[in-house]
Motif scaffolding. Sequence first.
Motif: not given
Length: 182
Positions: A30, A34, A37-38, A134
């Motif tokens: 986060h 990101w 991970h998004r 995030k």
Amino acid sequence: MDSFAIITTILCAVIGMEFVAWASHKYIMHGFGWGWHRDHHEPHDKALEKNDLFGIVGAVMSISMFIVGSPMIMGDSHWEPGTWIGLGILFYGIIYTLIHDGLVHQRYFKYVPKSGYAKRLVQAHKLHHATIGKEGGVSFGFVFARDPVKLKAELKEQREAGTAVVRDAAGPSDLDSLSGET
């Protein structure tokens, strides 16, 4: 190392990885990670996500410890606990895959727990996914799940403070009803 020390080392590595995963999820995934991970937080119908690259990072950690612990590779300079730490990281990866990808996100099997700790895990992670973007968020761990009622209260506070944008599905009316059910 004797059997007790080996088992203790493996268990400590598994437990320690939950803290590594929590910190990595909150501050890397986060944060500057990101970009990978998004897509995990956005709806899609792909079999794989960029987020899955973090699993490769975990595998590299495990393999690195196996190498450090291997007398075949490192010779006399090997460090035996490395083998058992590597095994603990591997076990954590398996647990993570079964719980997070399998149970929570149903990537491998379809099962919705109706009660107990498995239900709590799913609820906590669904609350993690209740935010857009995030910023903000709750429940960054994967295996140890906090009380969903407390997580809802934290999410409500973040929404009111403007530090988190909450999805419509977990909007104000859902967060205002802190009855314990999600």
